[in-house]
Design an enzyme around this catalytic site. Structure first.
Site, PDB file in Angstrom:
ATOM      1  N   ASN A  46    -105.632  18.259  42.209  1.00 24.38           N
ATOM      2  CA  ASN A  46    -106.742  18.811  41.425  1.00 24.38           C
ATOM      3  C   ASN A  46    -107.991  18.940  42.303  1.00 24.38           C
ATOM      4  O   ASN A  46    -109.050  18.418  41.974  1.00 24.38           O
ATOM      5  CB  ASN A  46    -107.011  17.940  40.195  1.00 24.38           C
ATOM      6  N   GLU A  75    -102.189  22.237  43.704  1.00 23.70           N
ATOM      7  CA  GLU A  75    -103.581  22.486  43.324  1.00 23.70           C
ATOM      8  C   GLU A  75    -104.532  22.024  44.431  1.00 23.70           C
ATOM      9  O   GLU A  75    -105.458  21.254  44.222  1.00 23.70           O
ATOM     10  CB  GLU A  75    -103.929  21.831  41.982  1.00 23.70           C
ATOM     11  N   TYR A 177     -96.073  24.777  42.449  1.00 16.09           N
ATOM     12  CA  TYR A 177     -97.113  24.579  41.447  1.00 16.09           C
ATOM     13  C   TYR A 177     -96.907  25.678  40.408  1.00 16.09           C
ATOM     14  O   TYR A 177     -97.327  26.812  40.586  1.00 16.09           O
ATOM     15  CB  TYR A 177     -98.499  24.654  42.081  1.00 16.09           C
ATOM     16  N   ASP A 217     -95.803  19.990  40.522  1.00 15.21           N
ATOM     17  CA  ASP A 217     -96.310  20.132  39.159  1.00 15.21           C
ATOM     18  C   ASP A 217     -95.551  21.282  38.528  1.00 15.21           C
ATOM     19  O   ASP A 217     -95.872  22.449  38.770  1.00 15.21           O
ATOM     20  CB  ASP A 217     -97.817  20.400  39.199  1.00 15.21           C
ATOM     21  N   ASN A 219     -95.345  21.820  35.318  1.00 10.69           N
ATOM     22  CA  ASN A 219     -96.079  22.251  34.126  1.00 10.69           C
ATOM     23  C   ASN A 219     -95.194  22.383  32.895  1.00 10.69           C
ATOM     24  O   ASN A 219     -95.338  23.325  32.107  1.00 10.69           O
ATOM     25  CB  ASN A 219     -96.818  23.568  34.404  1.00 10.69           C
ATOM     26  N   ASP A 337    -106.317  14.399  37.652  1.00 10.84           N
ATOM     27  CA  ASP A 337    -105.784  14.168  36.308  1.00 10.84           C
ATOM     28  C   ASP A 337    -104.263  14.007  36.350  1.00 10.84           C
ATOM     29  O   ASP A 337    -103.614  13.893  35.314  1.00 10.84           O
ATOM     30  CB  ASP A 337    -106.190  15.280  35.344  1.00 10.84           C
TER      31      ASP A 337
END
Length: 359
Positions: A46, A75, A177, A217, A219, A337
């Site tokens: 992040n 990210e 990602y 990630d 998602n 996060d």
């Protein structure tokens, strides 16, 4: 997470460490690997720059303790090299302005100091401070090839720098990602994610020559056990909007359509969710990789959306797969996060199935 930095050849720029930069595709044989990597770490930072500025000592201590062979970052949120209006170089950090050079130097210094000086880095970056990935690999475990797209084309980068694919002697590692599903039936929302999932499925079906380790990630939270509050996430809306297809309703990453597609990718690709393979029960303290803002309605709302997914033939080699954050105050998240997730494999045996496949 990607290539080592080349010195910036611009008048007035500060002298930078002479760190070698590998080329796309084939890797030179100057660093002959002693063995295959067995310890992996994935983390959505992040904003890599913010983590270096604000959280680097703690993250460095974590890396030193775990001692991963490979670190996959998502990210990154560092822009690709290239002046405004000019073609970009997604494999290099931007350095054509004073602020960009300063930010690049901050990153370079962090990655030149222990323990990161023992690693080589590849980048795949967006045009702006958005998305992006990096792959950080110990110099003694250099991959045979590195690609930045799902098509295995030598110089192509995926839009927004969402893919790094490293091919080692007996396995391949995919760092991705995944784009967020969003909330609506519009170009950069549902259709974009459907297209991504379709391409991932096509990739895993074509990747049978060497066993795959897929991390990053992703998602998506596959099952109800993978979120802290299933009812909350299932009923989530943005500004009261309800998609026409009920399978698209709910929190991005937990819609039924996404979860079904992910399940199909695992099934058709003969892949195993390494964490769930070892951890069958719900863990409300340490079982999630993403946590909502501690202030507001998402306080305490958590999801497992960061994964290590492995080919079935690697199943017997999975020693551990752990998430390293806990609680609703984001302990062990190092300012992000998302918390780091790790995977440890046992050493490959000479007569193992994956060795036979890659022979």
């Amino acid at each position: 997470m990607k290539r080592f930095f080349q010195p910036v050849e611009k008048d007035g720029s500060a002298k930078k460490p002479n760190i070698p930069s590998p080329k796309n595709g084939e890797i030179s044989g100057e660093d002959t690997p002693k063995k295959e990597p067995t310890k992996f770490l994935t983390w959505n930072a992040n904003s890599f720059l913010l983590r270096v500025k604000n959280n680097w000592p703690d993250f460095t201590k974590f890396v030193t303790t775990f001692d991963p062979d490979v670190i996959a970052i998502q990210e990154v949120r560092m822009p690709a090299a290239g002046a405004k209006g000019a073609p970009k170089c997604p494999g290099e950090l931007k350095d054509d302005t004073s602020s960009a050079r300063e930010e690049k130097q901050i990153i370079m210094r962090a990655l030149s100091n222990p323990p990161f000086g023992n690693y080589r880095v590849w980048w795949s970056l967006s045009d702006s401070k958005y998305a992006g990935t990096a792959l950080i690999v110990k110099k003694c475990f250099q991959p045979q090839k590195v690609f930045f797209n799902l098509d295995r084309k030598a110089s192509k980068h995926e839009p927004d720098g969402r893919v790094i694919l490293a091919e080692f002697e007996t396995f391949q590692l995919l760092n991705t990602y995944a784009p967020n599903n969003g909330w609506k039936e519009e170009e950069n929302s549902f259709p974009r994610r459907r297209k991504w999932d379709k391409r991932i499925l096509e990739f895993v079906l074509q990747s049978s020559d060497k066993p795959l380790i897929w991390c990053g990630d992703l998602n998506v939270s596959h099952e109800e056990i993978d979120v802290s509050h299933p009812e909350f996430f299932s009923a989530a809306k943005l500004n009261g909007y309800v998609p026409p297809n009920k399978e698209d309703c709910g929190q991005p990453g937990f819609t039924l359509s996404e979860r079904k597609r992910f399940g199909n990718i695992l099934k058709e690709g003969k892949l195993i969710d390494a964490y769930r393979f070892l951890h069958k029960e719900k863990d409300m303290e340490c079982g999630f990789s993403w946590s909502g803002n501690p202030i507001g309605k998402y306080r305490g709302k958590r999801m497992r959306i960061d994964y290590f997914v492995a080919a079935e033939q690697l199943k017997d080699r999975i020693v551990s797969c752990e998430m390293h954050g806990q609680g609703i105050e984001l302990q062990g998240f190092y300012g992000s996060d998302h918390c780091p997730v790790t995977l440890v494999l046992s050493e490959a045996q000479p007569n193992s199935k994956e060795s036979e496949l890659s022979a």
